[in-house]
Design a protein around this motif. Structure first.
Motif, PDB file in Angstrom:
ATOM      1  N   SER A 122       0.835  -1.202   0.000  1.00 53.14           N
ATOM      2  CA  SER A 122       0.000   0.000   0.000  1.00 53.14           C
ATOM      3  C   SER A 122       0.869   1.251   0.000  1.00 53.14           C
ATOM      4  O   SER A 122       2.093   1.183   0.110  1.00 53.14           O
ATOM      5  N   GLN A 154      -6.506   0.505  -6.587  1.00 55.81           N
ATOM      6  CA  GLN A 154      -7.333   0.493  -5.379  1.00 55.81           C
ATOM      7  C   GLN A 154      -7.899   1.883  -5.139  1.00 55.81           C
ATOM      8  O   GLN A 154      -7.150   2.813  -4.856  1.00 55.81           O
ATOM      9  N   GLU A 186      -9.079   4.868  -3.262  1.00 58.88           N
ATOM     10  CA  GLU A 186      -8.795   5.284  -1.885  1.00 58.88           C
ATOM     11  C   GLU A 186      -8.945   6.794  -1.743  1.00 58.88           C
ATOM     12  O   GLU A 186      -8.726   7.542  -2.693  1.00 58.88           O
ATOM     13  N   GLY A 216      -8.681   4.464  -8.641  1.00 57.62           N
ATOM     14  CA  GLY A 216      -8.992   3.076  -8.942  1.00 57.62           C
ATOM     15  C   GLY A 216      -8.546   2.695 -10.342  1.00 57.62           C
ATOM     16  O   GLY A 216      -7.821   3.435 -11.004  1.00 57.62           O
TER      17      GLY A 216
END
Length: 199
Positions: free
Chosen positions: A125, A143, A145, A173
């Motif tokens: 991450s 991802q 976020e 994303g």
């Protein structure tokens, strides 16, 4: 003023078509901006040598008609950087990739792919985003976020989030597989994470 951010397409023409149609239906007036990794490089980082390829088709996936869909401004992604590194050709597409900026700036907003940041840990991450600016849109990790003042927020798709004056990072994303994108309402200073239904 509305902006639609999309990225991490990785040469997926079907997913891109669906997302572009979704943007057209939900925010037809939005200016579209890409966050990089438009194409999929078929040569992994581990297999890079000093060899230079003469044909782009030998190192990347280019579906018929895919380039015609890329009508929006975009930053360069790590996939495009790798393609440039391992090719040597006068192909106009390679020239186009080489002219992509690392950062696009719109007023107080900055758009970057995100591979320039520090990533790591388990699960893998974002550790640190080394970029100046109060509002950053990026991709890379596939991802969706939202980070506000260094704190990761819980998000829901289709829900507008007020971003205020705090430092905000928005991962838009991935188009590939997930069919995700982000709508930014500049007037209201709101971001809305979007996810197109997958049949």
């Amino acid at each position: 003023m509305y902006y639609a951010f999309l990225g991490d397409i990785h040469s997926s023409m079907d997913d891109l078509k669906v997302v572009l149609e979704d943007i057209s239906n939900k925010a037809p007036e939005a200016i579209q901006i890409g966050t990089g990794d438009l194409f999929e490089c078929t040569i992994s980082k581990k297999k890079i040598t000093n060899e230079k390829f003469r044909q782009l088709e030998d190192v990347m996936i280019i579906p018929d008609g895919f380039v015609d869909l890329l009508t929006f401004d975009t930053v360069i992604g790590n996939q495009e950087e790798r393609i440039l590194l391992i090719t040597e050709t006068n192909d106009s597409l390679r020239y186009k990739l080489g002219s992509l900026p690392e950062i696009i700036e719109i007023d107080h907003v900055r758009i970057i792919h995100g591979h320039q940041f520090k990533w790591g840990g388990v699960p893998w991450s974002l550790i640190e985003a080394e970029i100046e600016g109060p509002l950053i849109f990026y991709g890379h990790s596939h991802q969706s976020e939202l980070w506000i003042s260094g704190v990761r927020q819980t998000i829901e798709f289709g829900v507008p989030y007020s971003i205020g004056n705090e430092r905000t990072l928005v991962n838009v994303g991935a188009v590939v597989s997930d069919r995700e994108w982000v709508l930014y309402n500049k007037l209201k200073e709101e971001v809305t994470f979007m996810k197109t239904k997958i049949d």
